[in-house]
Design a protein around this motif. Structure first.
Motif, PDB file in Angstrom:
ATOM      1  N   LEU A   1      48.649  44.683  30.552  1.00  0.00           N
ATOM      2  CA  LEU A   1      49.218  45.793  31.320  1.00  0.00           C
ATOM      3  C   LEU A   1      50.079  45.253  32.461  1.00  0.00           C
ATOM      4  CD1 LEU A   1      46.115  48.165  31.437  1.00  0.00           C
ATOM      5  CD2 LEU A   1      48.283  48.643  30.284  1.00  0.00           C
ATOM      6  N   ALA A   2      49.594  44.212  33.133  1.00  0.00           N
ATOM      7  CA  ALA A   2      50.387  43.610  34.211  1.00  0.00           C
ATOM      8  C   ALA A   2      51.642  42.947  33.665  1.00  0.00           C
ATOM      9  CB  ALA A   2      49.539  42.591  34.982  1.00  0.00           C
ATOM     10  N   ALA A   3      51.543  42.361  32.478  1.00  0.00           N
ATOM     11  CA  ALA A   3      52.727  41.735  31.869  1.00  0.00           C
ATOM     12  C   ALA A   3      53.818  42.760  31.618  1.00  0.00           C
ATOM     13  CB  ALA A   3      52.331  41.043  30.563  1.00  0.00           C
ATOM     14  N   ILE A   4      53.444  43.908  31.056  1.00  0.00           N
ATOM     15  CA  ILE A   4      54.423  44.962  30.800  1.00  0.00           C
ATOM     16  C   ILE A   4      54.853  45.616  32.104  1.00  0.00           C
ATOM     17  CG2 ILE A   4      54.855  47.123  29.589  1.00  0.00           C
ATOM     18  CD1 ILE A   4      54.565  44.664  27.764  1.00  0.00           C
ATOM     19  N   GLY A   5      53.903  45.872  32.987  1.00  0.00           N
ATOM     20  CA  GLY A   5      54.222  46.527  34.253  1.00  0.00           C
ATOM     21  C   GLY A   5      55.127  45.715  35.154  1.00  0.00           C
TER      22      GLY A   5
ATOM     23  N   GLY B   1      42.282  49.936  37.891  1.00  0.00           N
ATOM     24  CA  GLY B   1      42.549  50.428  39.240  1.00  0.00           C
ATOM     25  C   GLY B   1      42.075  51.849  39.461  1.00  0.00           C
ATOM     26  N   LEU B   2      41.183  52.331  38.607  1.00  0.00           N
ATOM     27  CA  LEU B   2      40.715  53.715  38.668  1.00  0.00           C
ATOM     28  C   LEU B   2      39.303  53.827  39.224  1.00  0.00           C
ATOM     29  CD1 LEU B   2      42.151  54.857  35.217  1.00  0.00           C
ATOM     30  CD2 LEU B   2      43.050  55.392  37.490  1.00  0.00           C
ATOM     31  N   GLY B   3      38.824  52.758  39.852  1.00  0.00           N
ATOM     32  CA  GLY B   3      37.542  52.787  40.532  1.00  0.00           C
ATOM     33  C   GLY B   3      36.358  52.861  39.593  1.00  0.00           C
ATOM     34  N   MET B   4      35.196  53.118  40.185  1.00  0.00           N
ATOM     35  CA  MET B   4      33.949  53.210  39.433  1.00  0.00           C
ATOM     36  C   MET B   4      33.314  54.570  39.670  1.00  0.00           C
ATOM     37  SD  MET B   4      32.137  49.481  40.027  1.00  0.00           S
ATOM     38  CE  MET B   4      32.050  49.701  41.806  1.00  0.00           C
ATOM     39  N   PRO B   5      32.779  55.204  38.626  1.00  0.00           N
ATOM     40  CA  PRO B   5      32.054  56.451  38.841  1.00  0.00           C
ATOM     41  C   PRO B   5      30.736  56.199  39.568  1.00  0.00           C
ATOM     42  CG  PRO B   5      31.868  55.754  36.554  1.00  0.00           C
ATOM     43  CD  PRO B   5      32.838  54.820  37.215  1.00  0.00           C
ATOM     44  N   ALA B   6      30.187  57.240  40.131  1.00  0.00           N
ATOM     45  CA  ALA B   6      28.931  57.100  40.875  1.00  0.00           C
ATOM     46  C   ALA B   6      27.796  56.610  39.983  1.00  0.00           C
ATOM     47  CB  ALA B   6      28.568  58.447  41.504  1.00  0.00           C
TER      48      ALA B   6
ATOM     49  N   PHE C   1      41.946  44.180  44.208  1.00  0.00           N
ATOM     50  CA  PHE C   1      43.276  44.476  43.676  1.00  0.00           C
ATOM     51  C   PHE C   1      43.371  45.869  43.040  1.00  0.00           C
ATOM     52  CE2 PHE C   1      43.539  40.041  44.356  1.00  0.00           C
ATOM     53  CZ  PHE C   1      44.873  39.654  44.346  1.00  0.00           C
ATOM     54  N   GLN C   2      42.553  46.802  43.472  1.00  0.00           N
ATOM     55  CA  GLN C   2      42.561  48.128  42.862  1.00  0.00           C
ATOM     56  C   GLN C   2      43.943  48.790  42.928  1.00  0.00           C
ATOM     57  OE1 GLN C   2      39.800  50.258  41.176  1.00  0.00           O
ATOM     58  NE2 GLN C   2      39.911  48.080  40.692  1.00  0.00           N
ATOM     59  N   ASN C   3      44.601  48.747  44.059  1.00  0.00           N
ATOM     60  CA  ASN C   3      45.924  49.381  44.176  1.00  0.00           C
ATOM     61  C   ASN C   3      46.937  48.726  43.248  1.00  0.00           C
ATOM     62  OD1 ASN C   3      45.017  51.181  46.102  1.00  0.00           O
ATOM     63  ND2 ASN C   3      45.736  49.961  47.843  1.00  0.00           N
ATOM     64  N   GLN C   4      46.890  47.414  43.156  1.00  0.00           N
ATOM     65  CA  GLN C   4      47.849  46.694  42.308  1.00  0.00           C
ATOM     66  C   GLN C   4      47.561  46.933  40.823  1.00  0.00           C
ATOM     67  OE1 GLN C   4      46.407  45.394  45.129  1.00  0.00           O
ATOM     68  NE2 GLN C   4      48.342  45.571  46.245  1.00  0.00           N
ATOM     69  N   LEU C   5      46.286  46.968  40.451  1.00  0.00           N
ATOM     70  CA  LEU C   5      45.937  47.238  39.061  1.00  0.00           C
ATOM     71  C   LEU C   5      46.346  48.647  38.651  1.00  0.00           C
ATOM     72  CD1 LEU C   5      42.403  45.563  39.049  1.00  0.00           C
ATOM     73  CD2 LEU C   5      44.412  44.750  37.800  1.00  0.00           C
ATOM     74  N   LEU C   6      46.172  49.592  39.563  1.00  0.00           N
ATOM     75  CA  LEU C   6      46.574  50.970  39.284  1.00  0.00           C
ATOM     76  C   LEU C   6      48.086  51.065  39.103  1.00  0.00           C
ATOM     77  CD1 LEU C   6      45.866  53.974  39.031  1.00  0.00           C
ATOM     78  CD2 LEU C   6      46.043  54.142  41.528  1.00  0.00           C
ATOM     79  N   THR C   7      48.820  50.404  39.977  1.00  0.00           N
ATOM     80  CA  THR C   7      50.284  50.455  39.904  1.00  0.00           C
ATOM     81  C   THR C   7      50.802  49.809  38.629  1.00  0.00           C
ATOM     82  OG1 THR C   7      50.500  50.461  42.315  1.00  0.00           O
ATOM     83  CG2 THR C   7      52.418  49.752  41.047  1.00  0.00           C
ATOM     84  N   SER C   8      50.295  48.621  38.297  1.00  0.00           N
ATOM     85  CA  SER C   8      50.790  47.934  37.097  1.00  0.00           C
ATOM     86  C   SER C   8      50.402  48.693  35.842  1.00  0.00           C
ATOM     87  CB  SER C   8      50.277  46.494  37.039  1.00  0.00           C
ATOM     88  OG  SER C   8      48.873  46.438  36.859  1.00  0.00           O
TER      89      SER C   8
END
Length: 363
Positions: free
Chosen positions: A154-158, A189-194, A276-283
């Motif tokens: 995903l990061a490669a394509i992003g 980058g979508l976090g973890m559920p409770a 790196f949650q913000n970066q993973l979400l963006t890529s």
């Protein structure tokens, strides 16, 4: 510094991997194992990226049968796993701590994405892979990211817009499929559920047994109450199934020694995911939903794959992506596939079944 030196020493002891240079200016290499080409002249090459703790050797059974299925299967090792270039002290610090701000993290995720992209480009050129046909049905390359490894294709394509133009053209012409195979929401980058639970995050466990406990737990099978309603409370988050032996116990100990890494190299993944949650979400959003990137990869299919007996994080991740598609997508199609009866290690327990599923997604 000690961690970095340990990684260097370990890498130097690893033998038997092939490597490709993915950054000419720094000499960074990624190691890989390769099934070799099938008998036919025109074939598709699947390039796979491994997950947490388990190295590229976890795909060995798929490699063994790939040529008989008419495909070439390549599994690389991410940095700093065996045979690939260890992180520099500066890279390691940013990976473990997140650095001093978004600029550090943005540069790091771009660098990891570029390394995967350049591996694909160099592999295409070095081995003269069959080009993707005009109708997109023959030849070309499929990218497969498993578990934590899904973040890297995903990061490669992003991050592809910042690659050299000739590399963009080469990849855009040849990449036909992007398969995300059971990533957790955290990987995207979508976090973890409770409801999320894993031995890695259980602070009641002694530090030195969390990785081994995770290796046993994540290779198990899970009996979920319901996987149709998209209800996180209907998933089995902790309790494993008594009806199947966990994959770990079906792996010969000699194979497991090289396949499962419980040291400093494996310890980089969880801090990376958290910081790196913000970066993973963006890529991830760029790779999946960006219209301009879709124009660069006009014949690339995007898909997510999950087994019905996998750990709950696989379903949580898939459902989170579906929600993301509802909110951000629509113009770039994504397919979602459920395979019956498999756990997080279908590629080891039922390699032919898993490979057939990959090939079907490639189309």
């Amino acid at each position: 510094m000690f961690l970095f030196l340990a990684l260097v020493c370990f890498s130097l002891r690893v033998m038997g991997f092939q490597t490709l240079v993915v950054n000419a200016s720094t000499g960074v290499e990624l190691s890989f194992i390769d099934s070799g080409p099938p008998a036919q002249d025109v074939y598709t090459t699947i390039i796979a990226v491994h997950g947490m703790i388990f190295t590229n050797l976890v795909f060995q059974k798929v490699l063994d049968i790939a040529p008989s299925k008419g495909v070439r299967f390549v599994a690389l090792n991410r940095r700093p796993f065996p045979g690939s270039t260890p992180f520099t002290p500066e890279e390691l610090d940013v990976t473990l701590t997140g650095g001093t701000g978004d600029a550090d993290r943005d540069a790091q995720i771009e660098a990891r994405g570029h390394e995967i992209a350049m591996f694909v480009a160099e592999f295409i050129k070095k081995f003269k892979l069959p080009a993707l046909s005009q109708d997109g049905k023959h030849g070309g390359v499929a990218l497969l990211g498993w578990s934590v490894g899904a973040a890297y294709p995903l990061a490669a394509i992003g991050s592809s817009p910042t690659l050299p133009k000739d590399v963009q053209r080469l990849l855009g012409f040849n990449v036909r499929s992007l398969i995300s195979y059971e990533p957790a929401g955290l990987v995207l980058g979508l976090g973890m559920p409770a409801q999320q639970w894993t031995p890695l995050a259980d602070t009641t466990m002694p530090d030195d047994i969390r990785f081994p406990a995770f290796g046993q737990w994540v290779t198990a099978y899970f009996d979920h109450e319901d996987i149709v309603q998209r209800n996180l409370d209907k998933l089995s988050w902790i309790l494993t199934s008594p009806s199947h032996v966990p994959t770990l116990y079906n792996i010969p100990i000699n194979d497991l020694d090289g396949m499962m890494q419980l040291g400093d190299d494996a310890a980089t993944d969880l801090p990376f995911l958290v910081a790196f949650q913000n970066q993973l979400l963006t890529s991830g959003r760029k790779a999946l939903f960006d219209v301009d990137i879709a124009k660069t990869f006009p014949r690339m299919k995007r898909s997510f794959l999950v087994g019905s007996k996998t750990a709950a994080f696989g379903f949580a991740g898939l459902w989170a992506v579906q929600d993301e598609e509802t909110a951000n997508g629509g113009s770039v199609p994504i397919s979602y596939t459920l395979i019956d009866g498999t756990n997080h290690f279908a590629h080891w327990d039922v390699p032919e079944f898993a490979l057939n599923a990959f090939i079907e997604l490639i189309g």
